[in-house]
Each structure stands twice: as structure tokens, then as C-alpha cells.
Design an enzyme around this catalytic site. Sequence first.
Site, PDB file in Angstrom:
ATOM      1  N   LYS A 115      12.299 -13.901  -1.155  1.00  0.00           N
ATOM      2  CA  LYS A 115      10.694 -14.145  -0.953  1.00  0.00           C
ATOM      3  C   LYS A 115      10.298 -15.584  -0.394  1.00  0.00           C
ATOM      4  O   LYS A 115       9.456 -15.511   0.252  1.00  0.00           O
ATOM      5  CB  LYS A 115      10.300 -14.185  -2.352  1.00  0.00           C
ATOM      6  CG  LYS A 115      10.157 -12.714  -3.085  1.00  0.00           C
ATOM      7  CD  LYS A 115       9.337 -12.393  -4.004  1.00  0.00           C
ATOM      8  CE  LYS A 115       9.153 -11.190  -4.676  1.00  0.00           C
ATOM      9  NZ  LYS A 115       8.523 -10.892  -5.807  1.00  0.00           N
ATOM     10  N   LYS A 199      13.291  -0.079   1.447  1.00  0.00           N
ATOM     11  CA  LYS A 199      12.608   0.389   0.066  1.00  0.00           C
ATOM     12  C   LYS A 199      11.031   0.716   0.537  1.00  0.00           C
ATOM     13  O   LYS A 199      10.600   0.028   1.432  1.00  0.00           O
ATOM     14  CB  LYS A 199      12.709  -0.529  -0.600  1.00  0.00           C
ATOM     15  CG  LYS A 199      13.560  -0.411  -2.064  1.00  0.00           C
ATOM     16  CD  LYS A 199      13.806  -1.529  -2.868  1.00  0.00           C
ATOM     17  CE  LYS A 199      12.789  -1.365  -3.984  1.00  0.00           C
ATOM     18  NZ  LYS A 199      13.001  -2.165  -5.327  1.00  0.00           N
ATOM     19  N   LYS A 202       5.008  -1.963  -0.747  1.00  0.00           N
ATOM     20  CA  LYS A 202       3.277  -2.381  -0.716  1.00  0.00           C
ATOM     21  C   LYS A 202       2.836  -2.932   0.743  1.00  0.00           C
ATOM     22  O   LYS A 202       1.797  -3.148   1.172  1.00  0.00           O
ATOM     23  CB  LYS A 202       2.624  -2.940  -1.880  1.00  0.00           C
ATOM     24  CG  LYS A 202       3.592  -4.430  -1.893  1.00  0.00           C
ATOM     25  CD  LYS A 202       2.603  -5.283  -2.902  1.00  0.00           C
ATOM     26  CE  LYS A 202       2.958  -6.655  -2.718  1.00  0.00           C
ATOM     27  NZ  LYS A 202       4.385  -7.018  -2.842  1.00  0.00           N
TER      28      LYS A 202
END
Length: 338
Positions: A115, A199, A202
Amino acid sequence: MVTHTARVFSGVQPTGNLHLGNYLGAIKNFVALQETHQCLYCVVDLHAITVFQDPAELRNNTREVAAAFIAAGVDPSQHIIFNQAQVPEHAELAWVLNCVARMGWLNRMTQFKEKAGKDREKASVGLYVYPNLMAADILLYRATHVPVGDDQKQHLELARDIAQKFNNDFDRPDFFPQPEPLIQGPATRVMSLRDGAKKMSKSDPSDLSRITMLDQPDDIARKIRKAKTDPDALPDSVAALEDRPEAANLIGIYAALGAKPLNVVVEQFAGAQFSKLKEELADLAIATIGPIGAEMRKLMDDPASVDVALGDGAARARAIAADVMDEVREAVGFLQAP
Ligand code: TRP
């Protein structure tokens, strides 16, 4: 050894675009666990702000996750749903755990590295200590079982290490239990409909890559129809799905939505064309998540009702958290009013 009462805790971040991966990987299991455990399900707004969130969107996204819990079948009168920021003990325990966890442990967290990306200097300090806050969430309720996706296993192991070090440091062998991960059945990793190797996310720029919980039936059908395929007919064994990521994803989603074992679904579609699978998957998806989306929209149209449910849950969560936090302060040596 004291045995701690079985209790489930899990959290979902309110970062918008709640999708099929969130539902099958987490929320669907939350519903099932209510039958056997006392459950707390938390919208982790404190975690969300480790990367900047627009305040109006944060409010909306928090309600969206709460609405998804309720619409999917979590019963807020028998169990507890709440948002983290309404229970200040989360942040308070996180501070204590910041002082228990070691830098070396956090430096090993792969999610932070992903991240934070290349420019680690620019990541928030909150993002770095994110796993300590997650440990606080779990330990604040002495939760024994934590349903999590694969990507959160390392964080849960850290929570176990922190619990153990706390118990050792303060010489309270059974103070915190060792929380156990509950890893879920088929299609816990729902992949992008545009790329079976990524994956479902969002933040994928393509809307077609994900089915969101608020999609209308037409959108669900269209996205499944446009899902990426490969040129071959569907395989006749689970093993043959190995190098067929798109087939594996659609079949896995079908199995998870229909609560059927993977091999049964593979047999059902063995030798068939993708078009047949897509048609039946669209019907199944519309039948299972369509009504949840409709109920979510109803709840979102009455935000006050969601806020009331979260406030009520927070009060009940806080009753548990306050007692544990009192014990923590006592164990650590903080003076409290007599
Ligand atoms: N980190 C989890 C995620 O991104 C969310 C989370 C926060 C959580 N606190 C938790 C999950 C406690 C389980 C238990 O998915």
C-alpha cells in the site's frame, strides 16, 4: 488455563464500491457465523483514514457497509454492528499496543509495503501502525475467532504475537486469548471479471471488472456477459481449472453463490460453453445478491435508520470494550479514579 468465551469479531473498511468479493469473502460468512457464535461486526472507519478519505464519502461509505451487513442478514438485535470511531477504546487500546508491538514486526507486514508503494516516506504513520489498530479491534473484545480473507492472515498472526507479548510483559498469562483465523470456503478470492489473475477490487478503473452490491440486475447480467473467457469448453475436473483463471473464477463464484462444492459445479458445466455458464451465473447472481442490493438501497434511502442501528451497536460494543479497557489500564499501571 481459562477458556475464553467464543466470540467472533471482524471488520470491513468503508472505502466504497462494496463488491461481490467483499460479500463472498467476508459478509456472507458473517451471516452464517451468527448461528453458532456471538458476533461483532465493525465498520472500520479509523482504518479507512490511513489513506485520505473525503469526509462526505466516508459517511456514505460507512452507511453502505452497515447497510450491507443488515441487508445480507446480520441481525443487529442479536449481534453487534457498529462503526469503530464511536467506540474510542479502539484508539486507546491501539496506543497501548503500539508500545507492545516491535518495529521489526511491523517492518515485515507485506500489506504496508504494497500500500505504501515506492514512496514510503509519504505514507501516513497510521498506515504503518494499521495492524496494531486491527489487533486492538480484536483484543478489545477478547475475540476468539476472526473471519478474514487470505490477505489478512499475516495481520492476524501479528495480533496473536501482540496478545502473547502483552500477556508476558504484564505477567497475565490468560489476559488476551489467541485469536484464531476462520478462513472461508470456495471463491473467497473473487477475481476481476476482466482479468482472472487479479483480485476483484474497488479501485480497478474498469467498472466491468467488478459486480458491486448496489448494481441493478441489468448491470449484473451485463457484466457477467462481458466477463473475460478463454476459447475452450469448460473443463471436467477441478484440477483442470488450474491454468484456466477465467473459468476458475466464474465457476468459483457460481459455487460460492449457490453454496455448492466446487467439484459439483465443475461436473454440472463439464464440456459446456462459457455462454451457458454465464447465463446461469447471471440468473444465480441476480437471485442471490439482487435482493440484498435492493434492501441496501432502501436502507441507504433512510440514512437515519442506519445511523440509529450503528449507534445502538456502538453502545453495546462499548459496554464490553470499557470493561476490558479498565482491566488493561490496571494491568499496565495507569492510575484510575478510585
Ligand atoms: N484489515 C481488514 C481488511 O482490510 C479490516 C479489519 C480491521 C479487520 N480490523 C479488523 C478484520 C479486525 C478482522 C478483524 O480487510
